[in-house]
Design an enzyme around this catalytic site. Structure first.
Site, PDB file in Angstrom:
ATOM      1  N   ARG A 264       0.840  -1.216   0.000  1.00 34.84           N
ATOM      2  CA  ARG A 264       0.000   0.000   0.000  1.00 34.84           C
ATOM      3  C   ARG A 264       0.869   1.256   0.000  1.00 34.84           C
ATOM      4  NH1 ARG A 264      -0.608   4.218   3.141  1.00 34.84           N
ATOM      5  NH2 ARG A 264      -0.248   2.932   4.976  1.00 34.84           N
ATOM      6  N   ASP A 265       1.438   1.587   1.138  1.00 31.59           N
ATOM      7  CA  ASP A 265       2.256   2.790   1.303  1.00 31.59           C
ATOM      8  C   ASP A 265       3.434   2.783   0.329  1.00 31.59           C
ATOM      9  OD1 ASP A 265       3.818   4.295   4.289  1.00 31.59           O
ATOM     10  OD2 ASP A 265       3.663   4.978   2.235  1.00 31.59           O
TER      11      ASP A 265
ATOM     12  N   HIS B 263       5.704   3.988  12.933  1.00 29.94           N
ATOM     13  CA  HIS B 263       5.829   3.932  11.469  1.00 29.94           C
ATOM     14  C   HIS B 263       6.928   4.923  11.112  1.00 29.94           C
ATOM     15  CE1 HIS B 263       3.742   3.538   7.395  1.00 29.94           C
ATOM     16  NE2 HIS B 263       4.605   4.505   7.181  1.00 29.94           N
TER      17      HIS B 263
ATOM     18  N   HIS C 118       9.977   6.584   8.986  1.00 30.43           N
ATOM     19  CA  HIS C 118      10.564   6.746   7.665  1.00 30.43           C
ATOM     20  C   HIS C 118      12.063   6.930   7.801  1.00 30.43           C
ATOM     21  CE1 HIS C 118       6.962   7.680   4.840  1.00 30.43           C
ATOM     22  NE2 HIS C 118       6.758   6.623   5.579  1.00 30.43           N
TER      23      HIS C 118
ATOM     24  N   CYS D  80       9.863   9.416  -0.423  1.00 26.44           N
ATOM     25  CA  CYS D  80       9.225  10.456   0.365  1.00 26.44           C
ATOM     26  C   CYS D  80       8.689  11.483  -0.612  1.00 26.44           C
ATOM     27  CB  CYS D  80      10.250  11.088   1.308  1.00 26.44           C
ATOM     28  SG  CYS D  80       9.609  12.498   2.212  1.00 26.44           S
TER      29      CYS D  80
ATOM     30  N   ASN E 176      10.090   4.631   3.500  1.00 29.23           N
ATOM     31  CA  ASN E 176       9.870   3.635   4.535  1.00 29.23           C
ATOM     32  C   ASN E 176      11.156   2.900   4.932  1.00 29.23           C
ATOM     33  OD1 ASN E 176       6.938   3.536   5.047  1.00 29.23           O
ATOM     34  ND2 ASN E 176       6.824   3.143   2.857  1.00 29.23           N
TER      35      ASN E 176
END
Lengths: 308, 392
Positions: free
Chosen positions: A56-57, A216, A218, A249, A258
């Site tokens: 997804r992300d 979460h 980054h 990003c 990520n």
């Protein structure tokens, strides 16, 4: 290092290291080999849940549009790795919940700890977004679908800069209160460091139990694993990551996004923590998707292993 | 609150054993950290192409400008072994020696030591490994013999009043032996310390370590050697360097080795990364409010310079993100719409955005309330750490 000749190849390959020297760790199917010597830092949780957000992300932030059959194969491969949560859903509006309900086992809602980010990202204030989420989460609960809440900009905002831990706590508490089973605190632009992570978590953990929290992180500034380690030391036992570190990003073109699942598992294995995930298989899935989207992996573990 | 939640398929099993974590250890850090910059030696040594002497000198001068307190300048090793360091004397003589900055050089044997002194070296470094096989393969002798060689250099250095820094390789794992016991590392380190090394840098040579193993190793070593005399030298081959360094800091270590732009690959895994990038380290330390004395902007400039010279991309994530700030700025200038700027290569800052000489603009933190402000790309913490050469 000393005067090492530039090409020394007669040494153990990474695969060999993993197989024969279990101290690096290879946690398979939830059970560590009791004969295996592991080093466990005291005070850390024994089990860490990894929430895989690559499909997804990750893919969402990749420029290349990934064909559906590749996506399916990718998710299938990830399903074989032992990962207990693989996120494939997208943000939904309340109108779409019934359709989504047909196939979804879980939904996610995305709030932000920054007014500017909220306005720029989803075109409404934090308060307005919370009202919308209440509807969505309520409908989902009626259908027995769990909802996960995300709080973006937990350690900093690309527009406002500093975000106070109190603001993060306020938004997280709202999401938790409306019924989200877990709140994922996101360092959206990766600017956080262990100090800011600690301060933010200290504040949030006054209102929400650590078992309902996730981080979460980054890796935009290379701080992700250090920040995750800090979170683990604080009692958090769920971390989001993306295989191969998929997803750049959007706020800094070319910068990384990520944290790579492979690198996270490597650290957790080394710490003697149970993840239930097979690192080899994750690396294979990572190799597959990188070839499919024609990009170099952002995972250092993968870079070291596939080139060794 | 009344909630009905669907239980997840796999309920967390570790909750019952979660002990209350004391957050005091999480937040205990040294107030100051000394960064030992090894890019010009350890970093360049691993680059394939020969780097010109003038480029090496310029790099070291730029690193000095950035305020790094220790910059390893070169290695007095036979050019047969390490051709990159063939110009060692010239480099050492050519660099500007800033007051307050040390420029140690590597001396693998007594001959190298003598050449180093003749070239004006004021500090030297010696190497041993915690692994027998690694020592055998690397320098063709046993650990004991290699310690004896170091002792020879230490005695000569003592006579010349030259301080010696010791390195121990393979402290968290060996490419030949695999696991290395903390006791073995402690023994070798203890010997180096008792022979007279003022500081010993413990190197995770192949980057396989993780924070728990780092902790175990340091616990063993700290029984024998005071923590003030210890440094860590973490490689980022498996992405663990910063997390391992964080653990070391929590244990009380206050000296960390790193390499600008993360220069230097790992010779044991072709294509894999090597040293921890100094920029990323400084970023973390600054965020923690730890004083380093390093000016991140100038450091980034040095990184940009050497990457251009080597025609390679930086391995520093901070550098990668920071160089893209021009794109972010244009995002805001266009009212938030995503307009792509014409691509900048990672190593070429856009001079039109420059506010300082050198072209690279690093956006400084604004206050916590900033409204309608620019897109920020650096950590905002109370200390204005990037505003000057001696800030921290």
């Amino acid at each position: 290092m000393g005067n090492v000749p530039s090409a020394v190849k007669h040494c153990l390959s990474y695969q060999q290291l993993l197989r024969e020297h279990l101290w690096i760790g290879d946690s398979v199917a939830g059970a560590l080999d009791p004969a295996q010597e592991t080093t466990q830092l005291s005070g850390l949780p024994e089990y860490v849940k990894i929430v895989e957000v690559g499909p997804r992300d990750g893919l969402q932030n990749e420029k290349v549009i990934v064909p559906t059959d590749i996506k399916i194969e990718f998710i299938n491969q990830l399903s074989q790795t032992g990962l207990s949560v693989i996120e494939v859903t997208s943000f939904v509006s309340s109108r779409w919940v019934p359709q989504v309900a047909a196939g979804a086992t879980e939904i996610s809602v995305f709030g932000a700890a920054s007014e500017s980010f909220s306005k720029k990202n989803i075109n409404c204030s934090i308060e307005e977004s919370m009202e919308k989420f209440e509807e969505v989460v309520k409908s989902a609960r009626h259908m027995n679908i769990p909802a996960r809440g995300y709080v973006s900009c937990a350690l900093g905002c690309p527009y406002e800069g500093n975000i106070t831990p109190q603001k993060v706590t306020e938004v997280s508490k709202r999401l938790y209160g409306m019924g989200c089973y877990e709140i994922s605190l996101g360092d959206t632009i990766g600017v956080g460091t262990p100090g800011s992570m600690k301060r933010m978590l200290e504040s949030v953990m006054k209102e929400i139990p650590p078992s309902a929290l996730a981080v979460h992180c980054h890796d935009t500034y290379g701080q992700a694993l250090a920040n995750i380690l800090t979170a683990l030391q604080m009692g958090i036992n769920t971390a989001d990551s993306a295989v191969s570190g998929l997803g750049g990003c959007p706020y800094a073109k070319g910068a990384s996004g990520n944290v790579a699942t492979e690198d996270l598992i490597y650290m957790l294995n080394g710490l003697g923590l149970n993840t239930g995930v097979n690192l080899y298989k994750v690396m294979e899935a990572g190799d597959f998707i990188c070839k499919a989207v024609n990009k170099t992996t952002s995972s250092k573990v993968a870079q070291a292993s596939f080139n060794a | 609150m009344a909630t009905t939640r669907k239980i997840l398929p796999r309920r967390l099993v570790g909750l019952a054993s979660l002990r209350a974590v004391s957050t005091s250890s999480v937040g205990t850090f040294p107030k100051r950290v000394k960064i030992v910059e090894v890019g010009a030696r350890d970093g360049l040594q691993n680059e394939k192409n020969f780097v010109s002497t003038s480029t090496k000198i310029k790099l070291i001068d730029m690193l000095s400008e950035a305020g790094l307190p220790v910059i390893e300048a070169t290695s007095f090793v036979s050019p047969k072994w390490v051709p990159q360091m063939a110009d060692n004397a010239e480099v050492l003589k050519g660099i500007q020696k800033f007051p307050g900055i040390n420029y140690p050089v590597l001396t693998p044997n007594i001959k190298g030591f003598q050449a180093a002194v003749a070239a004006g070296a004021k500090e030297v470094s010696v190497f041993v490994a915690a692994s027998e096989l690694f020592t055998k393969r690397n320098v063709n002798c046993s650990i004991d013999e290699s310690l004896q060689r170091s002792d020879e250099i230490l005695r000569a250095a003592r006579a010349a009043a030259i301080p010696v820094r010791g390195y121990v390789s393979c402290v968290l794992g060996c490419p030949y032996e695999g696991k290395i016991s903390p006791a073995q590392v402690a023994e070798v380190t203890k010997k180096m310390y008792s022979m007279g090394c003022y500081e010993i840098s413990l190197g995770d040579t192949i980057g396989v370590g993780t924070p728990g193993i780092m902790k175990d190793m340091l616990s063993a070593v700290m029984h024998e050697v005071p923590v003030a005399a210890l440094a860590v030298h973490c490689h980022d081959t498996y992405g663990q360097a910063l997390a391992n360094t964080l653990m070391a800091l929590q244990m009380g270590v206050s000296v960390v080795d790193s390499s600008v732009a993360g220069l230097g690959g790992c010779p044991y895994a072709q294509g894999a990364s090597g040293n921890l990038a100094t920029e990323d380290l400084v970023y973390m330390l600054s965020g923690l409010g730890i004083h380093t004395g390093v000016n991140l902007q100038k450091l980034l400039e040095a990184g940009t310079f050497i990457c251009q010279a080597l025609n390679r991309k930086t391995s520093s994530k901070v550098a990668q993100a920071t160089c893209k700030l021009s794109t972010r700025r244009s995002l805001l200038q266009k009212g938030g719409k995503r307009q792509e700027r014409l691509g900048l290569s990672p190593s070429l800052p856009d001079p039109s955005l420059s506010e300082k000489p050198g072209g690279l603009r690093v956006l400084l933190p604004h206050g916590p309330t900033g409204s309608g402000v620019e897109c920020l790309g650096v950590p905002w913490n109370p200390a204005p750490w990037c505003s000057g050469p001696t800030s921290g």
